[in-house]
Motif scaffolding. Sequence first.
Motif, mmCIF file in Angstrom:
data_model
loop_
_atom_site.group_PDB
_atom_site.id
_atom_site.type_symbol
_atom_site.label_atom_id
_atom_site.label_comp_id
_atom_site.label_asym_id
_atom_site.label_seq_id
_atom_site.Cartn_x
_atom_site.Cartn_y
_atom_site.Cartn_z
ATOM 1 N N ARG A 76 -3.707 -4.495 -3.339
ATOM 2 C CA ARG A 76 -4.677 -3.467 -3.698
ATOM 3 C C ARG A 76 -4.152 -2.644 -4.856
ATOM 4 N NH1 ARG A 76 -5.798 1.799 -0.787
ATOM 5 N NH2 ARG A 76 -7.679 2.556 -1.786
ATOM 6 N N ASN A 77 -4.944 -2.553 -5.903
ATOM 7 C CA ASN A 77 -4.584 -1.749 -7.086
ATOM 8 C C ASN A 77 -3.216 -2.144 -7.634
ATOM 9 O OD1 ASN A 77 -6.994 -0.274 -6.806
ATOM 10 N ND2 ASN A 77 -5.999 1.219 -5.448
ATOM 11 N N GLY A 78 -2.951 -3.438 -7.631
ATOM 12 C CA GLY A 78 -1.695 -3.941 -8.166
ATOM 13 C C GLY A 78 -0.502 -3.768 -7.259
ATOM 14 N N ALA A 79 -0.710 -3.229 -6.062
ATOM 15 C CA ALA A 79 0.386 -3.019 -5.111
ATOM 16 C C ALA A 79 0.199 -3.936 -3.906
ATOM 17 C CB ALA A 79 0.439 -1.569 -4.665
ATOM 18 N N ARG A 80 1.313 -4.188 -3.218
ATOM 19 C CA ARG A 80 1.290 -5.041 -2.021
ATOM 20 C C ARG A 80 1.613 -4.170 -0.814
ATOM 21 N NH1 ARG A 80 5.039 -10.140 -0.282
ATOM 22 N NH2 ARG A 80 3.366 -11.623 0.143
ATOM 23 N N LEU A 81 0.578 -3.819 -0.047
ATOM 24 C CA LEU A 81 0.725 -2.884 1.065
ATOM 25 C C LEU A 81 0.956 -3.640 2.368
ATOM 26 C CD1 LEU A 81 0.479 0.082 2.093
ATOM 27 C CD2 LEU A 81 -1.946 -0.424 2.488
ATOM 28 N N GLU B 288 -1.464 8.236 3.074
ATOM 29 C CA GLU B 288 -0.647 8.143 1.861
ATOM 30 C C GLU B 288 -1.063 6.964 0.987
ATOM 31 O OE1 GLU B 288 2.348 8.977 5.266
ATOM 32 O OE2 GLU B 288 0.452 7.936 4.990
ATOM 33 N N HIS B 289 -1.639 5.955 1.633
ATOM 34 C CA HIS B 289 -2.031 4.743 0.906
ATOM 35 C C HIS B 289 -3.551 4.594 0.824
ATOM 36 C CE1 HIS B 289 2.161 3.675 1.072
ATOM 37 N NE2 HIS B 289 2.162 3.680 2.388
ATOM 38 N N ASP B 290 -4.287 5.636 1.247
ATOM 39 C CA ASP B 290 -5.755 5.583 1.220
ATOM 40 C C ASP B 290 -6.279 4.319 1.891
ATOM 41 O OD1 ASP B 290 -5.948 8.008 -0.228
ATOM 42 O OD2 ASP B 290 -5.556 6.930 -2.109
ATOM 43 N N THR B 291 -5.684 3.993 3.039
ATOM 44 C CA THR B 291 -6.010 2.722 3.693
ATOM 45 C C THR B 291 -6.277 2.926 5.186
ATOM 46 O OG1 THR B 291 -4.686 1.445 2.133
ATOM 47 C CG2 THR B 291 -5.135 0.421 4.257
ATOM 48 N N ARG B 292 -7.317 2.263 5.650
ATOM 49 C CA ARG B 292 -7.650 2.220 7.077
ATOM 50 C C ARG B 292 -7.604 0.767 7.541
ATOM 51 N NH1 ARG B 292 -12.077 4.565 6.798
ATOM 52 N NH2 ARG B 292 -11.537 6.619 7.688
ATOM 53 N N ASP C 164 -5.630 -15.359 1.095
ATOM 54 C CA ASP C 164 -7.046 -15.386 0.725
ATOM 55 C C ASP C 164 -7.574 -13.954 0.775
ATOM 56 O OD1 ASP C 164 -9.389 -17.039 0.056
ATOM 57 O OD2 ASP C 164 -10.210 -16.260 1.918
ATOM 58 N N SER C 165 -8.606 -13.665 0.022
ATOM 59 C CA SER C 165 -9.304 -12.379 0.086
ATOM 60 C C SER C 165 -8.372 -11.188 -0.106
ATOM 61 C CB SER C 165 -10.020 -12.239 1.446
ATOM 62 O OG SER C 165 -10.859 -13.337 1.701
ATOM 63 N N GLY C 166 -7.317 -11.356 -0.905
ATOM 64 C CA GLY C 166 -6.380 -10.270 -1.132
ATOM 65 C C GLY C 166 -5.375 -10.066 -0.024
ATOM 66 N N LEU C 167 -5.436 -10.881 1.029
ATOM 67 C CA LEU C 167 -4.504 -10.793 2.145
ATOM 68 C C LEU C 167 -3.513 -11.946 2.106
ATOM 69 C CD1 LEU C 167 -6.947 -9.897 5.065
ATOM 70 C CD2 LEU C 167 -5.212 -8.403 4.082
ATOM 71 N N THR C 168 -2.278 -11.676 2.506
ATOM 72 C CA THR C 168 -1.249 -12.702 2.625
ATOM 73 C C THR C 168 -0.560 -12.541 3.974
ATOM 74 O OG1 THR C 168 -0.825 -12.782 0.245
ATOM 75 C CG2 THR C 168 0.897 -13.637 1.686
ATOM 76 N N ALA C 169 -0.447 -13.631 4.716
ATOM 77 C CA ALA C 169 0.273 -13.628 5.985
ATOM 78 C C ALA C 169 1.354 -14.696 5.937
ATOM 79 C CB ALA C 169 -0.675 -13.899 7.151
ATOM 80 N N GLN D 121 -8.823 -9.325 15.556
ATOM 81 C CA GLN D 121 -9.077 -9.337 14.109
ATOM 82 C C GLN D 121 -8.555 -8.051 13.491
ATOM 83 O OE1 GLN D 121 -13.146 -8.688 12.073
ATOM 84 N NE2 GLN D 121 -12.930 -10.920 12.072
ATOM 85 N N LEU D 122 -7.864 -8.176 12.343
ATOM 86 C CA LEU D 122 -7.388 -7.046 11.572
ATOM 87 C C LEU D 122 -8.110 -7.042 10.228
ATOM 88 C CD1 LEU D 122 -3.504 -7.377 12.144
ATOM 89 C CD2 LEU D 122 -5.206 -6.281 13.605
ATOM 90 N N ARG D 123 -8.722 -5.883 9.901
ATOM 91 C CA ARG D 123 -9.476 -5.793 8.643
ATOM 92 C C ARG D 123 -9.148 -4.483 7.941
ATOM 93 N NH1 ARG D 123 -14.217 -3.411 7.233
ATOM 94 N NH2 ARG D 123 -14.776 -2.985 9.420
ATOM 95 N N PRO D 124 -8.488 -4.551 6.795
ATOM 96 C CA PRO D 124 -8.199 -3.325 6.051
ATOM 97 C C PRO D 124 -9.376 -2.909 5.168
ATOM 98 C CG PRO D 124 -7.223 -5.179 4.926
ATOM 99 C CD PRO D 124 -7.882 -5.737 6.167
ATOM 100 N N GLU D 125 -9.459 -1.610 4.905
ATOM 101 C CA GLU D 125 -10.430 -1.129 3.944
ATOM 102 C C GLU D 125 -9.873 0.100 3.234
ATOM 103 O OE1 GLU D 125 -14.095 0.261 5.553
ATOM 104 O OE2 GLU D 125 -13.200 1.930 6.641
#
Length: 317
Positions: A49-54, A242-246, A28-33, A310-314
Amino acid sequence: MMKSTVHAGFIDARGGQRLQMTVVELTDSGLTARLSTRGGIVLGLWWERNGARLPLLREAPSDEADARSSGCYPLVPFGNRVKGNRFTFRGKDYVFEPNTPWDPHYLHGEGWQSEWAVLSQSGSEAEIGFSHAGHGTPYAYEARQRFAIHDGCFDMHLDVRNLGPEALPFGLGWHPYFPMTSAATLKAPARRFWTEVEGWLPGEAADIPGDLNFATARGLPYRWVNNGFEGWDGVAEIVWPEHDTRLHLMADQQLRHYFIFISDAGFDPGFQRDYFCFEPMSHLANGHNLPDLGDLTLLEPGEAMSVSLQLRPEAIA
């Protein structure tokens, strides 16, 4: 969206019996567990994100992975080790038996070595649980984990209830493995850290050394690290430039300690500096032998405790 798959059985590390394993996928919400009932583990957590799976957690090599090759596993009925495999509580002596072939200590409880059962599945949520008694520990308990993806967050909850005939000190936590890139940084302010002594045990509380002071974001050191920290405010950030991700980590008020583990080739010949462990815990390692129980929680028969993370990427602008 959720998928559930039943896989072939495996041999339980403590009981020796062949057990069934189920893998559950939440999306859901772009996340997969992906979750496995083998050890109650998270096989992986990914952000589309942007067609990639981080990967936000280390990816397990397969659905048949055990806890030590997973993305995250639970710590229950407490985390880490107890010095000498023994403690005294309310005038009574208690002992543990080792639960791995490579460590003389009883390590991290039973959750990571046991088969959990799927208790409920609905939408992007799942609940799993197991119960334990005997097998080299004085603890008898039931534990449950609830996982949910919502509003761009991955929520984890862990509960334990004392099923034994007497009060005992309990603790909870998780053992996540995060991808370690060359530019990855960690921010997790703490007040003190604990030195390490022989047997992978905590030594004494001390000032935090410079290369482990994560009051501000900094890279992970290029050396062995196996230390506990106290006085955490429950908020941490991991950044992969490298992945512009926090990745934001937000723990409830019960989780005010953490452990950092970075392996080396001496301990693990195959270690490639591709992961580090940041382990939120409700208590200090070896709390059973500390005067104040190291923030372990006393549970009378039938009483329970719970923790959440809770884990939340941005995206980094």
